[in-house]
Design an enzyme around this catalytic site. Structure first.
Site: not given
Ligand code: AQP
Length: 335
Positions: A119, A201, A204
């Site tokens: 990040k 991966k 968001k």
């Molecule tokens: N690509 C993915 N595949 C499987 N699981 C995923 N998770 C996130 N991306 C994937 C799981 O979703 C849950 C919530 O995630 P989060 O919103 O708390 O944060 P994150 O893991 O950082 O998800 P993002 O989508 O990548 O958000 P941003 O871009 O804002 O950081 C978690 O259980 C995560 O493992």
């Protein structure tokens, strides 16, 4: 010895950030598992808006996204009769406990976290201390509720390991109060990759790239269009081969929705081309997400109902959180 709590069922805690549009990765890696296993556990789920501000957010949008995500979790099947759902910033003990844990976490442990590295690379102009300290807030979220299990996607495994180390360190140095949590990571769906680049991966924060993610609220046409543009390869063979990330990702998504075995799926696609694979994957996803989209519209328009659930959720969560924080504070000698 680990602290044990005596509830009928083991307790799970998990959270999700209101940082953008909830996508297929969040759903298959985390939320679907929360929903499917609600009967087995005592469930506590949280929209972690305090985590969201580790990256600069527009306050108005953050507020809207927070309520939208709460409605979306209910639409996905979180049942308020079986699960406690609340917004993280409503319970001040999350940030209070995070401070206590920050004071016992080595800088070296935090600097090893891959999410911090990823990040901070994505946002090189705004790397704040909150992003570095994010894992301590996450440890606080989990440890406050003495959760035995934390259902997450694979990307969060390292943070849970840190929460385990922190719980053990606190228990050893100040006295046994925390349960040492275990990650619950499903095999299928644990790591859904971006459709545009299946080596990264689905995330968001990459949602500004037009074909990267499938949002749960995408229309059927959008879903079909994005899958049709998904990156594959030139081999032309449809098989679960992890070395061929694009096709593997599509088959993985297909399996999560169709619930068929790998063998059945490979058999079904024998002799078919990538065009047909993409269409079939899009079709199962469209059908799988249809009830969620329909429930979401209904739930989001009933704001009073949403607030009532969140209010009840906060009350339940606060009672547990206050008790644990008080114990931790006393153990550390704070007045
Ligand atoms: N690509 C993915 N595949 C499987 N699981 C995923 N998770 C996130 N991306 C994937 C799981 O979703 C849950 C919530 O995630 P989060 O919103 O708390 O944060 P994150 O893991 O950082 O998800 P993002 O989508 O990548 O958000 P941003 O871009 O804002 O950081 C978690 O259980 C995560 O493992």
């Amino acid at each position: 010895m680990q602290t044990k709590i005596t509830t009928k069922q083991p307790r799970v805690f998990s959270g999700i950030q209101p940082t953008g549009d909830i996508h297929l990765g969040n759903y298959l890696g985390a939320v679907k598992n929360w929903v499917d296993r609600q009967e087995e556990y005592e469930n506590i789920f949280c929209v972690v808006n305090s985590h969201a501000i580790t990256i600069p957010q527009n306050p108005k949008i953050l507020r809207e996204k927070t309520f939208e995500l709460c409605a979306m979790l209910l639409a996905c099947g979180i049942d308020p009769q079986k699960s406690t759902l609340f917004i993280q910033s409503e319970i001040q003990e999350h940030t209070s406990l995070a401070w206590l844990l920050t004071c016992i976490t080595p800088m070296g442990d935090l600097s090893r976290m891959t999410q911090f590295k990823d990040k901070s690379q994505k946002n090189p102009k705004s790397i704040f201390a909150g992003l570095f300290n994010y894992p301590n807030l996450m440890s606080a979220d989990i440890l406050l509720y003495k959760s035995e299990f934390v259902p997450v996607g694979e990307d969060q495994k390292q943070h849970i390991e840190l929460a385990r180390d922190t719980a053990m360190r606190f228990n050893r140095d100040y006295g046994e109060i925390f349960v040492v949590p275990q990650p619950l990571i499903q095999k299928e769906g644990a790591r859904i990759m971006g459709l545009d680049d299946p080596t990264k991966k689905m995330s968001k924060s990459s949602g500004d790239k037009p074909n990267h993610l499938i949002a749960l609220l995408d229309s059927p046409d959008e879903i079909m269009r994005k899958f049709k543009k998904a990156t594959t390869d030139s081999e032309g063979i449809i098989a679960f081969d992890e070395n061929r990330a694009g096709v593997y990702n599509l088959l993985n998504i297909y399996q999560c929705f169709s619930k068929e075995s790998k063998e059945e799926i490979e058999k079904f696609f024998v002799g078919k081309g990538y065009g047909e694979l993409k269409t079939k994957v899009a079709e199962v996803v469209i059908e799988g997400l249809r009830p969620i989209r329909e429930s979401y519209e209904r739930l989001f328009s009933d704001f009073a109902y949403l607030q009532e659930i969140l209010q009840k959720g906060s009350e339940t969560a606060r009672e547990i959180a206050q008790k644990t924080y008080q114990e931790a504070k006393e153990k550390m000698g704070l007045i």
